[in-house]
Scaffold this motif. Structure first.
Motif, PDB file in Angstrom:
ATOM      1  N   ASP A 299      13.599 -21.699 -65.860  1.00  0.00           N
ATOM      2  CA  ASP A 299      13.425 -23.111 -65.504  1.00  0.00           C
ATOM      3  C   ASP A 299      14.182 -23.355 -64.204  1.00  0.00           C
ATOM      4  O   ASP A 299      15.339 -23.749 -64.194  1.00  0.00           O
ATOM      5  CB  ASP A 299      13.951 -24.003 -66.628  1.00  0.00           C
ATOM      6  CG  ASP A 299      13.789 -25.475 -66.318  1.00  0.00           C
ATOM      7  OD1 ASP A 299      13.066 -25.815 -65.351  1.00  0.00           O
ATOM      8  OD2 ASP A 299      14.378 -26.306 -67.033  1.00  0.00           O
ATOM      9  N   PHE A 300      13.511 -23.168 -63.086  1.00  0.00           N
ATOM     10  CA  PHE A 300      14.172 -23.250 -61.788  1.00  0.00           C
ATOM     11  C   PHE A 300      14.438 -24.677 -61.342  1.00  0.00           C
ATOM     12  O   PHE A 300      15.398 -24.929 -60.619  1.00  0.00           O
ATOM     13  CB  PHE A 300      13.332 -22.530 -60.728  1.00  0.00           C
ATOM     14  CG  PHE A 300      13.235 -21.046 -60.937  1.00  0.00           C
ATOM     15  CD1 PHE A 300      14.311 -20.216 -60.694  1.00  0.00           C
ATOM     16  CD2 PHE A 300      12.062 -20.490 -61.407  1.00  0.00           C
ATOM     17  CE1 PHE A 300      14.223 -18.856 -60.907  1.00  0.00           C
ATOM     18  CE2 PHE A 300      11.957 -19.122 -61.617  1.00  0.00           C
ATOM     19  CZ  PHE A 300      13.038 -18.305 -61.374  1.00  0.00           C
ATOM     20  N   ASP A 301      13.586 -25.620 -61.737  1.00  0.00           N
ATOM     21  CA  ASP A 301      13.722 -26.989 -61.252  1.00  0.00           C
ATOM     22  C   ASP A 301      14.354 -27.918 -62.277  1.00  0.00           C
ATOM     23  O   ASP A 301      14.382 -29.133 -62.088  1.00  0.00           O
ATOM     24  CB  ASP A 301      12.375 -27.541 -60.796  1.00  0.00           C
ATOM     25  CG  ASP A 301      11.328 -27.504 -61.908  1.00  0.00           C
ATOM     26  OD1 ASP A 301      11.612 -26.939 -62.979  1.00  0.00           O
ATOM     27  OD2 ASP A 301      10.223 -28.040 -61.698  1.00  0.00           O
ATOM     28  N   ALA A 302      14.881 -27.369 -63.380  1.00  0.00           N
ATOM     29  CA  ALA A 302      15.656 -28.130 -64.358  1.00  0.00           C
ATOM     30  C   ALA A 302      14.885 -29.287 -64.953  1.00  0.00           C
ATOM     31  O   ALA A 302      15.433 -30.361 -65.182  1.00  0.00           O
ATOM     32  CB  ALA A 302      16.966 -28.630 -63.721  1.00  0.00           C
ATOM     33  N   ASP A 303      13.589 -29.071 -65.242  1.00  0.00           N
ATOM     34  CA  ASP A 303      12.820 -30.109 -65.923  1.00  0.00           C
ATOM     35  C   ASP A 303      12.549 -29.762 -67.370  1.00  0.00           C
ATOM     36  O   ASP A 303      11.789 -30.457 -68.058  1.00  0.00           O
ATOM     37  CB  ASP A 303      11.505 -30.374 -65.191  1.00  0.00           C
ATOM     38  CG  ASP A 303      10.534 -29.198 -65.243  1.00  0.00           C
ATOM     39  OD1 ASP A 303      10.943 -28.102 -65.698  1.00  0.00           O
ATOM     40  OD2 ASP A 303       9.377 -29.367 -64.819  1.00  0.00           O
ATOM     41  N   GLY A 304      13.138 -28.664 -67.865  1.00  0.00           N
ATOM     42  CA  GLY A 304      12.933 -28.256 -69.240  1.00  0.00           C
ATOM     43  C   GLY A 304      11.724 -27.398 -69.466  1.00  0.00           C
ATOM     44  O   GLY A 304      11.453 -27.009 -70.607  1.00  0.00           O
ATOM     45  N   HIS A 305      10.967 -27.059 -68.411  1.00  0.00           N
ATOM     46  CA  HIS A 305       9.749 -26.264 -68.538  1.00  0.00           C
ATOM     47  C   HIS A 305       9.922 -24.908 -67.847  1.00  0.00           C
ATOM     48  O   HIS A 305      10.432 -24.862 -66.723  1.00  0.00           O
ATOM     49  CB  HIS A 305       8.565 -27.004 -67.904  1.00  0.00           C
ATOM     50  CG  HIS A 305       8.315 -28.354 -68.479  1.00  0.00           C
ATOM     51  ND1 HIS A 305       7.701 -29.360 -67.773  1.00  0.00           N
ATOM     52  CD2 HIS A 305       8.614 -28.871 -69.692  1.00  0.00           C
ATOM     53  CE1 HIS A 305       7.614 -30.438 -68.526  1.00  0.00           C
ATOM     54  NE2 HIS A 305       8.162 -30.168 -69.700  1.00  0.00           N
ATOM     55  N   PRO A 306       9.477 -23.846 -68.479  1.00  0.00           N
ATOM     56  CA  PRO A 306       9.566 -22.539 -67.824  1.00  0.00           C
ATOM     57  C   PRO A 306       8.684 -22.473 -66.572  1.00  0.00           C
ATOM     58  O   PRO A 306       7.530 -22.926 -66.578  1.00  0.00           O
ATOM     59  CB  PRO A 306       9.063 -21.565 -68.894  1.00  0.00           C
ATOM     60  CG  PRO A 306       9.184 -22.300 -70.179  1.00  0.00           C
ATOM     61  CD  PRO A 306       8.968 -23.739 -69.851  1.00  0.00           C
TER      62      PRO A 306
END
Length: 475
Positions: A299-306
């Motif tokens: 999760d690179f952008d820290a939105d909870g989604h892989p």
């Protein structure tokens, strides 16, 4: 197992504090510039693949890089701020490719295992715990091994090896003795020219299964594990043209492992969503730049989604594909790397709980390090379900420090199993196995001392029902 000191030293990619989305909340836009310009660190000749872990016991991640031409593995000790000391080289077998860091001898120090394509062996280098490694010990594999993974394949508590043999259309299993030595191999058939192998619980039971990416046949081979170190016959699934690399994780957040494969000549990745029983849906393809090579999930952008990170060997870039959390992905954003990016590893290299990238750039004999500078959005508690009279789970405080509290709500008295996963879907711990709970709410303490900071996924399962929540550990 509980994520104790050694688990934390493997530096799984646990992202920073994340927005934990409830139904109806929009996904944040992908940041314009998520990574810093790359910094370059010299390694040996013709670097290919990497592993990350705390090799010297200072609680900061270090890197190990295989160098095909010089037949070495370079170890670069990290300073904890995303920078690295000059390399130290250790001899491997001829033409080393894949490398893994794991505690192979049970002494709580990380060791290295390297697939030696030219020598038809794997080299085991036992770690001293101070950042140095002993002389290699070689074990025979099939012809032209290019990748190796570790896992407890026979359920005895010791780590074993699975090796993809590109010249033999097979995977070699070497069962570990727990002291850093391994038994003679047993081979299992795969598709033609396997390039990588992953070990994961693909069919929902407690046994590790294997999946290989087969360059020569354009397939993924799935081999169900029997739990005793043996494997059933393979089932093959089509990928894009000329596949090269493979990764597994829970891409659609349904609790089941999915697969993603790069396809070099198709210029993209193929996503195969898992059904939870060891079978997979037909592939969906996404563009990922020119000559995509290796793929990683985090999760690179820290939105909870892989999300996906894919190296592009011809373009000197890494492509980032943001995930929607349902197994689909948006268009790629590219970031420059050194020339000839091949292998990559995801780890928190500077201790800020964001997943960073280290990439082997074979044409310039270096490692490119890209630091994640994504923002840290506020945290919201997510309930596993809002429906009444169903299983529910929630975690707090969020973020947690030394201890988190889980609130379980069962519609009827029964046993509940709670598992903790990292954002790629990998099992981190099973804190409660068949815990008896009365009907209604129950609160239990979940110690998190010693856990790496970052995002964790919690899954509760009882009587055929399941619920999920997410929480963050900070220090």
């Amino acid at each position: 197992m509980h994520p104790g000191p050694l688990t934390s030293r493997l530096f799984f990619a646990l992202p920073a504090l994340a927005v934990l989305l409830a139904p109806g909340i929009a996904v944040a836009a992908w940041p314009d510039s998520l990574f810093t310009p790359y910094a370059s660190y010299a390694c040996g000749d013709d670097p290919h693949y990497l592993a990350a872990g705390d090799f010297d016991g200072d609680e900061t991640p270090d890197l190990a890089v295989t160098n095909a031409t010089s037949a070495t593995v370079s170890v670069l000790l990290g300073a904890g701020n995303g920078t690295f000391a000059a390399k130290t080289d250790y001899a491997t077998g001829t033409n080393p490719r894949g490398v893994q860091a794991a505690d192979l001898d049970g002494d709580d120090d990380l060791d290295l295992v390297v697939a030696d394509q030219g020598a038809h062996t794997v080299s085991v280098l036992l770690g001293t715990g101070s950042g140095s490694f002993g002389t290699k010990t070689d074990y025979a594999t099939g012809t032209s091994p290019v990748w190796v993974v570790t896992g407890d394949l026979d359920g005895d508590g010791d780590l074993d090896l699975a090796v993809a043999n590109s010249g033999a259309a097979s995977v070699s299993i070497l069962l570990g003795n727990g002291d850093g030595t391994f038994a003679a191999r047993t081979d299992y058939a795969t598709g033609a020219t396997p390039r990588m192998v992953v070990a994961a619980r693909l069919d929902g039971d407690a046994d590790l299964d294997l999946a290989t990416i087969n360059n020569g046949s354009g397939t993924v081979s799935v081999l169900p594990g029997n739990g005793d170190g043996t494997f059933a016959a393979r089932t093959d699934y089509a990928t894009g043209f000329y596949p090269w690399a493979l990764a597994s994780g829970d891409l659609d957040l349904d609790g089941d492992h999915d697969l993603v494969a790069t396809s070099v000549l198709a210029g993209g990745v193929s996503v195969l969503l898992g059904n939870g029983d060891g079978t997979f849906a037909y592939r969906v393809n996404y563009a990922a730049g020119s000559l995509p090579s290796t793929v990683a999930i985090a999760d690179f952008d820290a939105d909870g989604h892989p999300d996906l990170a894919v190296t592009g060997n011809s373009g000197a870039v890494v492509s980032l594909l943001p995930g929607a959390g349902d197994g689909t992905f948006a268009a790629a954003t590219t970031y420059p790397t050194g020339s000839g990016p091949e292998g990559l590893v995801v780890a928190d290299l500077d201790g800020d709980a964001r997943p960073d990238l280290a990439i082997a750039t074979e044409y310039v004999d270096a490692v490119s390090v890209l630091m994640n500078t994504g923002g840290v959005p506020p945290v919201a508690v997510e309930s596993g379900t809002n429906a009444p009279r169903t299983l529910q789970v929630a975690a707090g405080p969020n973020p947690a420090r030394e201890t988190a509290t889980l609130r379980l709500v069962l519609p009827a008295a029964g046993e509940v199993t709670v598992t903790i996963h990292d954002p790629a879907g990998r099992l981190v711990a099973t804190p409660f196995d068949r815990l008896w709970c009365p009907a209604g709410p129950r609160t239990v303490a979940l110690p998190t001392a010693g856990w790496r900071p970052g995002l964790y996924l919690c899954r509760a399962a009882a009587d055929g029902a399941s619920a999920r929540t997410r929480f963050v550990v900070v220090r």
